[in-house]
Write an enzyme that holds these catalytic residues in place. Structure first.
Site, PDB file in Angstrom:
ATOM      1  N   SER A 142      38.855  39.041  48.084  1.00 14.89           N
ATOM      2  CA  SER A 142      40.293  39.253  47.655  1.00 14.89           C
ATOM      3  C   SER A 142      40.929  39.898  46.662  1.00 14.89           C
ATOM      4  CB  SER A 142      41.170  37.701  47.773  1.00 14.89           C
ATOM      5  OG  SER A 142      40.645  37.279  46.596  1.00 14.89           O
ATOM      6  N   ASP A 185      37.756  36.861  38.666  1.00 14.45           N
ATOM      7  CA  ASP A 185      37.592  37.618  39.807  1.00 14.45           C
ATOM      8  C   ASP A 185      37.851  39.065  39.321  1.00 14.45           C
ATOM      9  OD1 ASP A 185      36.629  35.241  40.564  1.00 14.45           O
ATOM     10  OD2 ASP A 185      38.118  35.133  42.337  1.00 14.45           O
TER      11      ASP A 185
HETATM   12  P1  NG1 Z   1      37.164  32.523  45.022  1.00 17.97           P
HETATM   13  O1  NG1 Z   1      35.670  32.065  45.079  1.00 17.97           O
HETATM   14  O2  NG1 Z   1      37.395  34.049  44.891  1.00 17.97           O
HETATM   15  O3  NG1 Z   1      38.122  31.878  45.971  1.00 17.97           O
HETATM   16  C1  NG1 Z   1      38.536  31.277  42.977  1.00 17.97           C
HETATM   17  C2  NG1 Z   1      39.470  31.754  41.904  1.00 17.97           C
HETATM   18  C3  NG1 Z   1      38.863  31.859  40.591  1.00 17.97           C
HETATM   19  C4  NG1 Z   1      38.212  30.849  40.065  1.00 17.97           C
HETATM   20  C5  NG1 Z   1      37.221  30.467  41.274  1.00 17.97           C
HETATM   21  C6  NG1 Z   1      36.557  29.116  40.932  1.00 17.97           C
HETATM   22  C7  NG1 Z   1      41.133  33.372  42.824  1.00 17.97           C
HETATM   23  C8  NG1 Z   1      41.428  34.575  43.392  1.00 17.97           C
HETATM   24  N1  NG1 Z   1      39.973  33.190  42.687  1.00 17.97           N
HETATM   25  O4  NG1 Z   1      37.598  32.229  43.354  1.00 17.97           O
HETATM   26  O5  NG1 Z   1      39.959  32.278  39.591  1.00 17.97           O
HETATM   27  O6  NG1 Z   1      39.046  29.753  39.823  1.00 17.97           O
HETATM   28  O7  NG1 Z   1      37.801  30.197  42.405  1.00 17.97           O
HETATM   29  O8  NG1 Z   1      35.784  29.072  39.753  1.00 17.97           O
HETATM   30  O9  NG1 Z   1      42.131  32.565  42.815  1.00 17.97           O
END
Ligand code: NG1
Length: 459
Positions: A142, A185
């Site tokens: 994303s 990210d």
């Molecule tokens: P992913 O793994 O991309 O879903 C999400 C959050 C990060 C972070 C991680 C946990 C988004 C875009 N990304 O990552 O900011 O909190 O979880 O460490 O919300």
């Protein structure tokens, strides 16, 4: 022309192909952007508390080709026909699609640029997207998408931002889709550096690259349990954002800190803090669990329930909906975030010193804490982590938000094949008998961050 670091030969060929269509439709400048996904080594669910993380940008990226148009609209096509083409007008507040539409991430990025340049007359753009970061696998496809769209849209409008500002803008903009995430990210995608991990701190955003030891290999394996961010996983994620913020507010009040809303505020006020002491303080002040109607929390904080509700959950389309039947876990979540922060800081030191065994131990402890206190692991993630360890990994843990998605295992380069074999035999062969697991796991390398090229210059 020399391309910026990170574009491999296949990616160059891909953008040239994607540009052909835009070149015939538009006489104007054509922009190409490459933005990588990331794998987080350690520091999970700490970023939205303003606490550090240690990811690497990976050698899997999303590529976007864009040209300004004169329609005042964004027209976006995906090279993968599974994701339908979309078209929407550029306006001050772009209304989202139905929940779950892939192009909401496109809208999020465009809205972020509009919010950052509110007085600018922005031209529309025709955009083709070609994503190669596996979706819903915890590798941040994303953010690779939002970063690449935001950078392409800015470049096609001749706008530029300092990378720190760009990362902050895209992090904020991604909340448009309804996930109240932190900034890991987007920062990893923008600041990635070949062969380096990134020690990222927040408030203000700072990034320090740490050289990956030459004998280290990262095995990333997808559990194939879909961590779908638009459904229940989003609700679970946002619930934890609320729980962590409540912990910070209660702790802040106990420590007489004005206006602490995230655990990072508490940590920054006490340079000599340690996790055990802060967790004890929290336990002495508040019950471990609070009701989801926020009544007890409002009492402890000495504010009205309405005020706390509006402040914590927000308003409008991105308001967080809490399941009222479950209590909010304040103590466990804080214990994870604070102990994880200690691990991240320690990890940056041991990684830099090449002490891989210690790094592995920290990763194992991180997984345990995510499973026990943050409750975002699953049986399947636990199993695949166990297989990696049995194959000789120095440490292994879920990576990303959890609730499915991928694991990352740290191993010696010489041992990576054995770790993969152990995962194939112990996990994939059992979950998916007879299937070929080649596309589900790989040794990934720390790669370069996002970059923009002007296609005229490379034609
Ligand atoms: P992913 O793994 O991309 O879903 C999400 C959050 C990060 C972070 C991680 C946990 C988004 C875009 N990304 O990552 O900011 O909190 O979880 O460490 O919300």
């Amino acid at each position: 022309m020399t391309l910026p670091d990170g574009w491999d030969a296949e990616e160059q060929a891909r953008v040239k192909r994607l540009a052909t269509k835009l070149r015939t439709d538009h006489a104007t400048q054509i922009i190409a952007v490459r933005a990588p996904g990331r794998v987080n080594l350690i520091g999970e669910h700490t970023d939205y508390s303003g606490l550090p993380v240690l990811p690497v940008a990976i050698d899997r990226s999303t590529i976007v080709v864009a040209a300004a148009n004169t329609t005042g609209e964004i027209e976006v096509t995906n090279a993968d026909p599974a994701w339908p083409s979309r078209r929407f007008a550029i306006e001050r507040q772009i209304p989202p699609y139905e929940t779950g539409d892939w192009a909401d991430y496109v809208k999020a990025a465009i809205q972020g640029v509009i919010d950052r340049f509110p007085t600018h007359a922005l031209r529309g753009a025709s955009i083709v997207v070609d994503g190669r970061v596996p979706p819903a696998a915890g590798l941040s496809s994303s953010s690779a998408l939002t970063v690449s769209i935001a950078m392409a849209f800015m470049a096609s409008n001749q706008l530029e931002l300092d990378p720190l500002e760009a990362a902050t803008m895209v992090a904020r903009s991604e909340r448009y889709v309804g996930t109240h995430g932190g900034g890991m990210d987007q920062a990893a995608s923008i600041f990635g550096r070949r062969d380096h991990a990134l020690f990222i701190e927040f408030d203000p955003l700072r990034v320090r690259a740490i050289k990956m030891p030459a004998n280290a290999a990262l095995v990333v394996a997808d559990s194939r349990q879909i961590a779908d961010k638009s459904g229940t996983v989003r609700a679970e994620y946002n619930r934890r954002v609320v729980e962590c913020s409540l912990a910070a507010r209660i702790l802040g009040r106990a420590l007489k800190l004005d206006g602490a809303t995230i655990l990072g505020d508490v940590v920054r006020a006490y340079p000599a803090w340690n996790a055990v002491e802060l967790v004890e303080k929290l336990a002495a002040t508040s019950p471990a669990q609070l009701g989801a109607n926020l009544k007890d929390a409002a009492n402890i904080l000495g504010v009205t329930q309405n005020a706390l509700d509006a402040d914590l959950l927000g308003q409008g389309p991105t308001r967080i909906a809490l399941d009222p039947t479950r209590p909010l876990e304040v103590l466990k979540r804080a214990r994870h975030v604070l102990s994880e922060t200690e691990r991240v800081i320690h990890a940056a030191t041991v990684l830099e010193a090449g002490r891989l065994d210690e790094m592995g131990t920290l990763m194992d402890a991180s997984h345990q804490s995510l499973a026990d206190d943050f409750e975002c692991s699953t049986q399947r993630l636990d199993e695949i982590v166990e297989c990696a360890r049995r194959g000789g990994a120095l440490g292994a843990r879920l990576t990303g938000a959890g609730f499915g998605g991928s694991i990352v295992a740290l191993c010696e380069v010489s041992n990576a094949a054995a770790v993969i074999e152990s995962i194939d035999r112990g996990y994939y062969a059992k979950q998916y008998p007879g299937a070929a697991p080649e596309n589900w796991r790989a040794v990934l390398h720390a790669g370069a961050g996002a970059s923009v090229i002007d296609m005229r210059a490379t034609a």
